[in-house]
Write a protein that holds these residues in place. Structure first.
Motif, PDB file in Angstrom:
ATOM      1  N   LEU A 102      62.505 -60.047  30.715  1.00 53.41           N
ATOM      2  CA  LEU A 102      63.245 -61.317  30.621  1.00 53.41           C
ATOM      3  C   LEU A 102      62.365 -62.468  30.137  1.00 53.41           C
ATOM      4  N   PRO A 103      62.856 -63.218  29.161  1.00 53.75           N
ATOM      5  CA  PRO A 103      62.056 -64.310  28.587  1.00 53.75           C
ATOM      6  C   PRO A 103      62.188 -65.607  29.385  1.00 53.75           C
ATOM      7  N   TYR A 104      62.066 -65.512  30.705  1.00 57.87           N
ATOM      8  CA  TYR A 104      62.200 -66.694  31.573  1.00 57.87           C
ATOM      9  C   TYR A 104      61.061 -66.682  32.594  1.00 57.87           C
ATOM     10  N   GLY A 105      60.723 -67.879  33.069  1.00 53.98           N
ATOM     11  CA  GLY A 105      59.662 -68.001  34.055  1.00 53.98           C
ATOM     12  C   GLY A 105      60.139 -67.603  35.450  1.00 53.98           C
ATOM     13  N   GLU A 106      59.180 -67.507  36.359  1.00 53.76           N
ATOM     14  CA  GLU A 106      59.502 -67.173  37.754  1.00 53.76           C
ATOM     15  C   GLU A 106      60.422 -68.220  38.362  1.00 53.76           C
ATOM     16  N   ALA A 107      61.314 -67.781  39.233  1.00 50.28           N
ATOM     17  CA  ALA A 107      62.193 -68.672  40.015  1.00 50.28           C
ATOM     18  C   ALA A 107      62.923 -69.685  39.120  1.00 50.28           C
ATOM     19  N   SER A 108      63.550 -69.168  38.049  1.00 46.23           N
ATOM     20  CA  SER A 108      64.268 -70.050  37.113  1.00 46.23           C
ATOM     21  C   SER A 108      65.743 -70.195  37.452  1.00 46.23           C
ATOM     22  N   PHE A 109      66.299 -69.253  38.243  1.00 47.14           N
ATOM     23  CA  PHE A 109      67.763 -69.234  38.409  1.00 47.14           C
ATOM     24  C   PHE A 109      68.185 -69.183  39.880  1.00 47.14           C
ATOM     25  N   ASP A 110      69.331 -69.846  40.134  1.00 48.84           N
ATOM     26  CA  ASP A 110      69.938 -69.770  41.467  1.00 48.84           C
ATOM     27  C   ASP A 110      70.722 -68.473  41.634  1.00 48.84           C
ATOM     28  N   ALA A 111      71.206 -67.946  40.512  1.00 47.85           N
ATOM     29  CA  ALA A 111      71.961 -66.692  40.587  1.00 47.85           C
ATOM     30  C   ALA A 111      71.804 -65.936  39.270  1.00 47.85           C
ATOM     31  N   VAL A 112      71.840 -64.602  39.372  1.00 49.33           N
ATOM     32  CA  VAL A 112      71.864 -63.730  38.190  1.00 49.33           C
ATOM     33  C   VAL A 112      73.073 -62.819  38.338  1.00 49.33           C
ATOM     34  N   THR A 113      73.868 -62.734  37.262  1.00 48.22           N
ATOM     35  CA  THR A 113      75.005 -61.810  37.259  1.00 48.22           C
ATOM     36  C   THR A 113      74.766 -60.749  36.189  1.00 48.22           C
ATOM     37  N   CYS A 114      75.401 -59.606  36.359  1.00 46.91           N
ATOM     38  CA  CYS A 114      75.312 -58.568  35.326  1.00 46.91           C
ATOM     39  C   CYS A 114      76.563 -57.696  35.456  1.00 46.91           C
ATOM     40  N   ASN A 115      77.511 -57.901  34.545  1.00 46.86           N
ATOM     41  CA  ASN A 115      78.780 -57.177  34.631  1.00 46.86           C
ATOM     42  C   ASN A 115      78.699 -55.921  33.757  1.00 46.86           C
ATOM     43  N   PHE A 116      78.519 -54.762  34.391  1.00 42.69           N
ATOM     44  CA  PHE A 116      78.485 -53.459  33.703  1.00 42.69           C
ATOM     45  C   PHE A 116      77.346 -53.323  32.701  1.00 42.69           C
ATOM     46  N   GLY A 117      76.204 -53.944  33.001  1.00 43.60           N
ATOM     47  CA  GLY A 117      75.071 -53.818  32.087  1.00 43.60           C
ATOM     48  C   GLY A 117      74.034 -52.816  32.542  1.00 43.60           C
ATOM     49  N   ILE A 118      73.690 -52.825  33.829  1.00 40.39           N
ATOM     50  CA  ILE A 118      72.517 -52.061  34.299  1.00 40.39           C
ATOM     51  C   ILE A 118      72.596 -50.554  34.003  1.00 40.39           C
ATOM     52  N   PRO A 119      73.764 -49.913  34.122  1.00 35.19           N
ATOM     53  CA  PRO A 119      73.776 -48.473  33.822  1.00 35.19           C
ATOM     54  C   PRO A 119      73.413 -48.140  32.371  1.00 35.19           C
ATOM     55  N   HIS A 120      73.411 -49.148  31.504  1.00 37.16           N
ATOM     56  CA  HIS A 120      73.086 -48.894  30.094  1.00 37.16           C
ATOM     57  C   HIS A 120      71.605 -49.067  29.789  1.00 37.16           C
ATOM     58  N   VAL A 121      70.826 -49.452  30.800  1.00 40.90           N
ATOM     59  CA  VAL A 121      69.419 -49.778  30.560  1.00 40.90           C
ATOM     60  C   VAL A 121      68.544 -48.617  31.045  1.00 40.90           C
ATOM     61  N   PRO A 122      67.615 -48.133  30.202  1.00 37.72           N
ATOM     62  CA  PRO A 122      66.805 -46.965  30.613  1.00 37.72           C
ATOM     63  C   PRO A 122      65.978 -47.224  31.868  1.00 37.72           C
ATOM     64  N   ASP A 123      65.256 -48.361  31.919  1.00 33.59           N
ATOM     65  CA  ASP A 123      64.377 -48.614  33.070  1.00 33.59           C
ATOM     66  C   ASP A 123      65.036 -49.632  34.017  1.00 33.59           C
ATOM     67  N   TYR A 124      65.979 -49.106  34.824  1.00 32.52           N
ATOM     68  CA  TYR A 124      66.750 -49.995  35.703  1.00 32.52           C
ATOM     69  C   TYR A 124      65.851 -50.622  36.785  1.00 32.52           C
ATOM     70  N   ASN A 125      64.771 -49.889  37.190  1.00 32.80           N
ATOM     71  CA  ASN A 125      63.855 -50.473  38.195  1.00 32.80           C
ATOM     72  C   ASN A 125      63.177 -51.715  37.640  1.00 32.80           C
ATOM     73  N   ARG A 126      62.865 -51.642  36.370  1.00 33.61           N
ATOM     74  CA  ARG A 126      62.214 -52.780  35.730  1.00 33.61           C
ATOM     75  C   ARG A 126      63.197 -53.978  35.687  1.00 33.61           C
ATOM     76  N   VAL A 127      64.469 -53.703  35.440  1.00 26.95           N
ATOM     77  CA  VAL A 127      65.466 -54.791  35.429  1.00 26.95           C
ATOM     78  C   VAL A 127      65.525 -55.446  36.813  1.00 26.95           C
ATOM     79  N   LEU A 128      65.568 -54.600  37.853  1.00 24.00           N
ATOM     80  CA  LEU A 128      65.648 -55.166  39.210  1.00 24.00           C
ATOM     81  C   LEU A 128      64.432 -56.049  39.488  1.00 24.00           C
ATOM     82  N   SER A 129      63.241 -55.585  39.090  1.00 24.41           N
ATOM     83  CA  SER A 129      62.064 -56.416  39.419  1.00 24.41           C
ATOM     84  C   SER A 129      62.027 -57.666  38.551  1.00 24.41           C
ATOM     85  N   GLU A 130      62.541 -57.581  37.333  1.00 24.52           N
ATOM     86  CA  GLU A 130      62.624 -58.784  36.504  1.00 24.52           C
ATOM     87  C   GLU A 130      63.629 -59.788  37.090  1.00 24.52           C
TER      88      GLU A 130
END
Ligand code: SAM
Length: 272
Positions: A102-130
């Protein structure tokens, strides 16, 4: 880690395809729009809130979030989907980027949403940590995926026919598309990334189809992985898959002068 790179490249190529993107929005969009409403109520957007809509696609959820007065970023790797998002959500700031980096700095958002995106991403653990990295303390991560095939008549019908008839040898390995639909798995994966599971709910929706063959048409034209798999099969195998799916819809889902096929989804809410 397993090598899901071929899967990831296919997803990137597939979501950039005009025809897949258009068919997805026409066929899946009406349902994902309704689920977007529920995500909005979970993250309670409003003026002064910074929200990231990950894998924003056609911008349906992004647009709803901006209507609240929140400052909204939409991120997706597909230029084709982002063109649609620019029309749907003109008040959002849209970026082409990868959910795994993610091209954003630490603690940039109050909320993150993702509607039907994560199952399409190969490294889902990396998405969670991002997501964990860019969320502020006390923030909310709310995301969705389709319910698992055994509890999902639409996906169950399609995947059963494919497993029975298709030659799967050319399909690249990919993460379990439904893993977050299982509460315990979702909780374990989220905890490992520094989240606490706050809610895991199954939401019930249906596809209203005019003809029993429409379910096959949806999976053949409005998806990435399944449509690519079907294109790699012989005409005879495709006919068998279409035949089995069509017969199942005709036998089990006739209603209201057409066909009504349940397509439930899981909505997951997590907090740091
Ligand atoms: C199933 S669509 C969901 C679209 C939309 N959020 C909705 O509610 O219908 C998945 C979206 O995720 C995007 N996507 C998939 N993998 C991605 C990745 N690694 N990084 C960014 N976007 C990705 C695709 O381009 C596509 O727009």
């Amino acid at each position: 880690m397993d090598d899901y790179s071929v899967f990831g490249e296919r997803e990137r190529k597939g979501w950039a395809d005009d025809s897949v993107a258009e068919n997805y929005v026409t066929r899946f969009g009406p349902i994902t729009d309704r689920i977007a409403e529920q995500l909005v109520s979970v993250v309670a957007p409003g003026p002064g809130r910074d929200i990231l809509d990950l894998c924003c696609g056609q911008g349906n959820l992004t647009a709803r979030l901006t209507e609240s007065g929140a400052k909204v970023e939409g991120l997706d790797f597909s230029p084709t989907m982002l063109e649609k998002a620019a029309r749907a959500a003109p008040a959002a700031s849209l970026r082409q980027g990868d959910a795994q980096n993610l091209p954003y700095g630490e603690a940039s958002f109050d909320a993150v949403t993702c509607n039907f995106g994560i199952p399409h991403v190969p490294d889902y653990n990396r998405v969670l940590s991002e997501v964990r990295r860019v969320l502020r303390p006390g923030g909310t991560f709310a995301f969705t995926c389709w319910a698992a095939p055994e509890a999902n008549p639409a996906f169950g019908t399609a995947l059963r026919a494919i497993k029975t008839h298709a030659d799967l040898s050319s399909a690249p390995p990919q993460p379990d598309f439904f893993q977050f639909a299982h509460r315990e798995t979702a909780e374990t994966l989220l905890q490992a990334a520094g989240f606490r599971l706050a809610a895991h709910d199954i939401l019930h929706f249906t596809w209203r189809l005019d003809a029993p063959g429409d379910l096959f048409d949806i999976y053949a034209n409005a998806t990435v992985a399944v449509s690519m798999l079907l294109k790699s099969q012989s005409a005879e195998i495709v006919d068998r898959i279409r035949g089995e799916m069509t017969a199942k819809v005709e036998a089990d889902f006739a209603a209201d002068g057409g066909y009504v096929v349940p397509v439930p989804a899981a909505m997951i809410v997590a907090r740091p």
